[in-house]
Motif scaffolding. Structure first.
Motif, mmCIF file in Angstrom:
data_model
loop_
_atom_site.group_PDB
_atom_site.id
_atom_site.type_symbol
_atom_site.label_atom_id
_atom_site.label_comp_id
_atom_site.label_asym_id
_atom_site.label_seq_id
_atom_site.Cartn_x
_atom_site.Cartn_y
_atom_site.Cartn_z
ATOM 1 N N ALA A 95 0.825 -1.217 0.000
ATOM 2 C CA ALA A 95 0.000 0.000 0.000
ATOM 3 C C ALA A 95 0.853 1.258 0.000
ATOM 4 N N GLU A 96 2.002 1.211 0.650
ATOM 5 C CA GLU A 96 2.881 2.378 0.730
ATOM 6 C C GLU A 96 3.717 2.554 -0.533
ATOM 7 N N GLY A 97 3.660 1.595 -1.454
ATOM 8 C CA GLY A 97 4.450 1.700 -2.673
ATOM 9 C C GLY A 97 5.926 1.442 -2.461
ATOM 10 N N LEU A 257 -13.969 3.861 -2.629
ATOM 11 C CA LEU A 257 -12.528 3.661 -2.457
ATOM 12 C C LEU A 257 -12.004 2.725 -3.536
ATOM 13 N N LYS A 258 -11.988 3.236 -4.752
ATOM 14 C CA LYS A 258 -11.680 2.414 -5.918
ATOM 15 C C LYS A 258 -10.250 1.873 -5.929
ATOM 16 N N ARG A 259 -9.333 2.509 -5.185
ATOM 17 C CA ARG A 259 -7.932 2.086 -5.182
ATOM 18 C C ARG A 259 -7.596 1.174 -4.000
ATOM 19 N N LEU A 260 -8.595 0.839 -3.208
ATOM 20 C CA LEU A 260 -8.351 0.041 -2.009
ATOM 21 C C LEU A 260 -7.830 -1.351 -2.377
ATOM 22 N N GLN A 261 -6.722 -1.732 -1.736
ATOM 23 C CA GLN A 261 -6.134 -3.059 -1.930
ATOM 24 C C GLN A 261 -6.476 -4.004 -0.785
ATOM 25 N N THR A 262 -6.536 -3.462 0.445
ATOM 26 C CA THR A 262 -6.762 -4.287 1.631
ATOM 27 C C THR A 262 -7.889 -3.708 2.474
ATOM 28 N N ILE A 281 -15.158 -2.067 -5.707
ATOM 29 C CA ILE A 281 -13.720 -1.943 -5.440
ATOM 30 C C ILE A 281 -12.995 -3.047 -6.203
ATOM 31 N N GLN A 282 -12.809 -2.850 -7.482
ATOM 32 C CA GLN A 282 -12.274 -3.891 -8.344
ATOM 33 C C GLN A 282 -10.782 -4.159 -8.133
ATOM 34 N N GLN A 283 -10.065 -3.234 -7.479
ATOM 35 C CA GLN A 283 -8.645 -3.458 -7.217
ATOM 36 C C GLN A 283 -8.396 -4.179 -5.892
ATOM 37 N N LEU A 284 -9.461 -4.527 -5.176
ATOM 38 C CA LEU A 284 -9.312 -5.165 -3.871
ATOM 39 C C LEU A 284 -8.585 -6.506 -4.005
ATOM 40 N N ARG A 285 -7.528 -6.675 -3.195
ATOM 41 C CA ARG A 285 -6.721 -7.893 -3.228
ATOM 42 C C ARG A 285 -6.861 -8.724 -1.958
ATOM 43 N N HIS A 286 -7.145 -8.057 -0.833
ATOM 44 C CA HIS A 286 -7.176 -8.764 0.449
ATOM 45 C C HIS A 286 -8.417 -8.338 1.243
ATOM 46 N N LEU A 287 -9.320 -9.273 1.455
ATOM 47 C CA LEU A 287 -10.534 -9.042 2.231
ATOM 48 C C LEU A 287 -10.496 -9.998 3.421
ATOM 49 N N LEU A 288 -10.117 -9.455 4.568
ATOM 50 C CA LEU A 288 -9.958 -10.258 5.778
ATOM 51 C C LEU A 288 -11.111 -9.968 6.726
ATOM 52 N N ILE A 304 -19.721 -11.347 -5.477
ATOM 53 C CA ILE A 304 -18.372 -11.182 -4.938
ATOM 54 C C ILE A 304 -17.343 -11.820 -5.863
ATOM 55 N N GLY A 305 -17.767 -12.748 -6.694
ATOM 56 C CA GLY A 305 -16.871 -13.383 -7.652
ATOM 57 C C GLY A 305 -16.376 -12.455 -8.734
ATOM 58 N N THR A 306 -16.944 -11.251 -8.829
ATOM 59 C CA THR A 306 -16.461 -10.276 -9.811
ATOM 60 C C THR A 306 -15.182 -9.586 -9.344
ATOM 61 N N LEU A 307 -14.845 -9.738 -8.063
ATOM 62 C CA LEU A 307 -13.602 -9.145 -7.547
ATOM 63 C C LEU A 307 -12.448 -10.100 -7.853
#
Length: 547
Positions: A95-97, A257-262, A281-288, A304-307
């Motif tokens: 997230a911090e790049g 929050l379209k850029r949210l990863q986690t 939120i199509q860029q979501l990588r981690h949903l905990l 949810i399968g579209t993510l």
């Protein structure tokens, strides 16, 4: 990048230093800079400067390439004295790049390899059986720089900063006017003074937080009364941590929050479902999500399968046709499913078998609140076969017998069997797994007595940690010579009836830690007396006796 550390305490000034072990200070701020700006040192008040640092540590630090130095600096900020989950640190680095994009490589793998490099160099230490890392004190002192207040403010007026706030009860937001805050960490321990119960950060407080429109990271550790709709204004946000916030709902503006990863909403005990806007939120990588047996499994919206970029999906309810959604999530590497029952088990297991990239899997059976076993019997488990790359497997629920496919899990490094209540010895199969390093057997085996058949000579060839919890276990009589050749940690939890440790324990020369929670007083008396030879080679022995 500069780093602020604010601590607010009752009856003390608004801004005081957080004590770092090994450093005595009267200063009001901590500042650390990333490797890109270079490591600088400055004298604050009467602090002893560089001369107190080991020349060896300084030399090692100075030789680091920039990509390692920036990650070590950041780890010092995030870990502090207490450490942080490796998975969380990986997600924050992304997230911090701070992780360089390498075409063809999975970014999480690149980040994990960077952390492994730092571990191999001794600049990060693994704890809690390899799930947590922390920065050793000597390197922590090198990464945390202290500057005088005037110098601090003048150098950071127009620079992006990382800010940590520790709040213990006052609804007073610190004055951060003029600071361009990129990352915000809040640790909240607020309580209602009348009743002593946690109250949570107020909506007004959170509205101030949501006014920081350039945030990339927002990590809140503690209770929150409610998230305001203004959360949706944080359009640059890549990481949102709400661990332990006890929220009962998330605002629909989360979908902005379209850029949210986690999104980390673990230990939100009242939360039962996600808003449909999560699908934006199509860029979501981690949903905990929920990871406690005391909390609800969380229902996710249809679609949810579209993510399709999801790499982590944990704490989901096993029903609601989730199996059909999982088939589309081909990049999933970590999956956690709760409340698995007859209604959907066969479809669910068929979908999981197709997730060829899966490396970590957690399955929990439907709860059973009418018996002492806590969980129902796992349905359809015999017909299941795990994905081939699986390295971590967490199984919580009753088993009639050990599934035959356990013997084929050659890549498994970590296994947890909880509340299985098996009548047969699970170790007869597990001791043959060639890569198994960490094993937890929590109410997994109902035997009162175990002997040398639990592990044959050469069994568990690379096992490093073994945790056994059993209200039934009273005696472990013998360990064969050559068994557990690499065991370094052995813990007995909830084994209050255990009165005999095995003959042959004294031959496990690699054992470093031996724990009893609790420690049967008769067992303790013998081990401190006539049977002390079994444990005198173990450097660290811990436990407590129930009174």
């Amino acid at each position: 990048m500069p780093y602020f550390n604010f601590t607010q305490e009752m009856g003390k000034p608004d801004l005081v230093t957080e004590e770092i072990r090994g450093i005595e200070s009267e200063a009001s701020f901590f500042l650390s800079t990333s490797a890109a700006e270079g490591l600088r040192s400055s004298r604050v008040a009467d602090i002893t400067g560089e001369s107190s640092f080991s020349e060896t540590f300084k030399s090692n630090y100075a030789k680091l390439p920039d990509y390692l130095k920036s990650c070590l600096d950041y780890s010092a900020i995030v870990c502090g004295r207490y450490g942080v989950e490796i998975g969380k640190l990986v997600r924050l680095l992304l997230a911090e790049g701070l992780i360089e994009d390498r075409p063809g490589d999975i970014m999480e793998d690149v980040a994990e390899n960077v952390l492994k490099e730092l571990i191999d160099l001794g600049m990060l230490q693994e704890e809690r059986h390899g799930t947590v890392v922390k920065v050793p004190a000597s390197y922590l002192r090198l990464c945390i720089l202290q500057l005088e207040k005037r110098d601090f403010v003048s150098k950071t007026a127009n620079s992006p900063v990382r800010l940590r706030i520790r709040d213990d009860g006052r609804d007073i937001y610190p004055n951060v006017e003029g600071l361009l805050i990129q990352s915000l960490f809040i640790i909240s321990g607020r309580c209602n003074s009348s009743f002593g119960s946690p109250r949570g950060l107020s909506q007004a407080y959170m509205r101030n937080v949501c006014g920081m429109h350039f945030l990339l990271v927002l990590d809140l550790d503690g209770r929150i009364e409610r998230l305001p709709d203004e959360l949706g204004d944080l359009i640059h946000l890549r990481y949102l941590g709400l661990y332990g916030s006890n929220l009962d709902e998330l605002p629909g503006t989360l979908g902005n929050l379209k850029r949210l990863q986690t999104l980390d909403i673990r230990r939100c005990g009242k939360l039962r479902k996600l808003p449909i806007q999560i699908l934006h939120i199509q860029q979501l990588r981690h949903l905990l999500m929920s990871d406690s047996i005391n909390h609800y499994a969380i229902r996710v919206p249809k679609g949810i399968g579209t993510l399709v970029n999801l790499h982590t999906l944990s704490g989901i309810y096993g029903g609601d046709d989730i199996a059909m959604e999982l088939i589309a999530l081909t990049q999933l590497r970590e999956l956690g499913v709760r409340r698995v029952s007859d209604d959907h088990a066969s479809e669910l297991f068929a979908a999981i078998k197709k997730l060829e990239n899966l490396t970590s899997l957690s399955l929990e059976a439907e709860g059973n609140y009418f018996e002492d076993t806590r969980f129902s019997i796992f349905p359809e488990l015999d017909a299941f076969s795990p994905p081939p790359l699986l390295q971590e497997f967490f199984l919580r629920g009753r088993l009639i017998e050990m599934p035959v496919w356990f013997a084929s899990m050659e890549n498994l490094t970590r296994l947890s069997l909880c509340f299985s209540y098996l009548s047969e010895n699970p170790a007869s199969v597990l001791q043959l797994l060639p890569k198994l390093k960490h094993l937890k057997l929590w109410e997994a085996y109902k035997a009162r007595h175990i002997g040398k058949e639990f592990c044959n000579a050469g069994g568990f060839p690379v096992l490093e940690t073994l945790t056994i919890a059993s209200e039934f276990l009273a005696e472990w009589t013998e360990i064969e010579t050559g068994a557990f050749p690499r065991l370094r940690y052995l813990s007995f939890n909830v084994c209050g009836n255990l009165i005999f440790l095995p003959e042959g324990l004294q031959n496990i020369s690699t054992l470093q830690d031996l724990c009893f929670f609790p420690w049967n007083p008769d067992l303790k008396r013998r081990l401190m007396g006539e049977e002390n030879y079994k444990i005198k080679h173990v450097p660290n022995i811990r436990g407590f006796v129930n009174r």
